[in-house]
Design an enzyme around this catalytic site. Sequence first.
Site, PDB file in Angstrom:
ATOM      1  N   LYS A  22      -4.163   1.921   0.175  1.00  0.00           N
ATOM      2  CA  LYS A  22      -2.787   2.153   0.637  1.00  0.00           C
ATOM      3  C   LYS A  22      -2.718   2.216   2.162  1.00  0.00           C
ATOM      4  O   LYS A  22      -1.861   1.575   2.771  1.00  0.00           O
ATOM      5  CB  LYS A  22      -2.267   3.454   0.014  1.00  0.00           C
ATOM      6  CG  LYS A  22      -0.867   3.830   0.453  1.00  0.00           C
ATOM      7  CD  LYS A  22      -0.188   4.738  -0.541  1.00  0.00           C
ATOM      8  CE  LYS A  22      -0.468   6.199  -0.310  1.00  0.00           C
ATOM      9  NZ  LYS A  22       0.203   6.757   0.867  1.00  0.00           N
ATOM     10  N   SER A  23      -3.597   2.987   2.771  1.00  0.00           N
ATOM     11  CA  SER A  23      -3.545   3.136   4.242  1.00  0.00           C
ATOM     12  C   SER A  23      -3.762   1.789   4.927  1.00  0.00           C
ATOM     13  O   SER A  23      -3.078   1.454   5.897  1.00  0.00           O
ATOM     14  CB  SER A  23      -4.636   4.092   4.717  1.00  0.00           C
ATOM     15  OG  SER A  23      -4.365   5.390   4.299  1.00  0.00           O
ATOM     16  N   ASP A 312      -6.931  13.459   0.817  1.00  0.00           N
ATOM     17  CA  ASP A 312      -6.176  12.999  -0.355  1.00  0.00           C
ATOM     18  C   ASP A 312      -6.955  13.199  -1.657  1.00  0.00           C
ATOM     19  O   ASP A 312      -6.400  13.049  -2.747  1.00  0.00           O
ATOM     20  CB  ASP A 312      -5.800  11.519  -0.203  1.00  0.00           C
ATOM     21  CG  ASP A 312      -4.754  11.334   0.892  1.00  0.00           C
ATOM     22  OD1 ASP A 312      -4.077  12.313   1.246  1.00  0.00           O
ATOM     23  OD2 ASP A 312      -4.621  10.210   1.407  1.00  0.00           O
TER      24      ASP A 312
END
Length: 424
Positions: A22-23, A312
């Site tokens: 995602k990043s 996370d």
Amino acid sequence: MKPLTIHPADKLTGRLVLPGDKSISHRAVMIGAVSNGKTVAKDILDCDDCNYTIGAFREMGIEIKKEGAYTTIEGKGLRGLKKPKGVLSVGNSGTSMRLIPGILAGQDFSATLQGYESLSARPMKRITEPLSAMGIDIKSASGYPPLTIKGGKVRAINYRMPIPSAQVKSTILFAGLYAGGVTVVEEAFKSRDHTERMLGHFGAKINVNGLKVSVEGGKELEGRQLEVPGDISSASFFIAGAVLLKGSSLRIEKVGINPTRAGILKILAGMGARVKIANKKDLFEPVGDIEVESGKIRGISIDETVIPGIIDELPMIFVLASLSKGRTVIKGAEELKVKETDRIKSMKENLEAMGAKIRIEKSGIIIDGVAELKGADLKSYGDHRTCMAMTIAALAAKGPSRIDDVESVTKSFPGFFEVMEGLK
Ligand code: S3P
């Protein structure tokens, strides 16, 4: 939607490739948009958050096409974005809300970024302060979204970050691309360095010296080809499931194992889990195949220096710690309180409902392992990672559980439940 019933699973087995990181996906779109020429990115993550970033850049005149695994971004150069017609909506994506202002800082228009109500509760002072110090006209609603940024002249600064955050570091580096001179950001503990790596890949003059990163303003970037590795944060749910469920054996291929991001692998090793990395390759982001087998694990002491590298994955670590032998102590994880929900509270409440032993003390979070967790009614709190971590806890529990708001997973991992079913 009705809560989903999760029955205990026997084991997780198989071989799989997970969706893109995602990043890295956010950054590929953002950096590609302000580079000159075409960027072709393979395996950009198709999730709500990344699609909001794509939508925002389309609103600013960037052509972005998706064809199969490939996303093509027609970059317009550092200052080539167009004023959007309306407010830029970023849904629930904190990364879009915090990183895009650094890019808007250098454009010749004013634009407003707005998110859903849940995002509007997330603190933005951490970016408005340094960006204001760079001479950027940025306004917030008393430190919260929406944010309005009027692009213009940007001043280079030396900034020591009071909180370790890759999002804050990244927005300052993006603004630094537009500054006259060299912008320096210093962090107390290393956070994920995807922005530094990708800016370097696209030709920025960027220099990393320990905890200091500097970028020279005024240098145009060039479009590139890149491949997005599988998301280690998504992988961590299945890795943990395989560790906890007796008889499991999983191989997750092409996962990003960037050391500033993959702290979970060190934590698992410290807990005695049977996890190995094969097939390592060093592209502009290192990747490898993660092989994991079930086995007994023990508690671990986690201090604040490693928190940014596992931020996370901490919800999943709460679950692992609850089912390990002995005590786990986690220090300096207060940032968890300002994620999509207060993840200390969400994980404590859910795990306690299953019989876990968790105490929050001044010195840190203390989790004493128990022999088993029992099925319970669980709450996602609108948070994708609470939902996925608790789903894995439910697979490893005695008796069925029910979990609400399972649509929350579309934020980062729309196929989570289908992939999980395929491994049972
Ligand atoms: C991210 C950085 C982290 C992380 C978030 C994504 C990023 O946030 O929690 O999911 O892509 O830079 P912080 O920068 O607030 O630590």
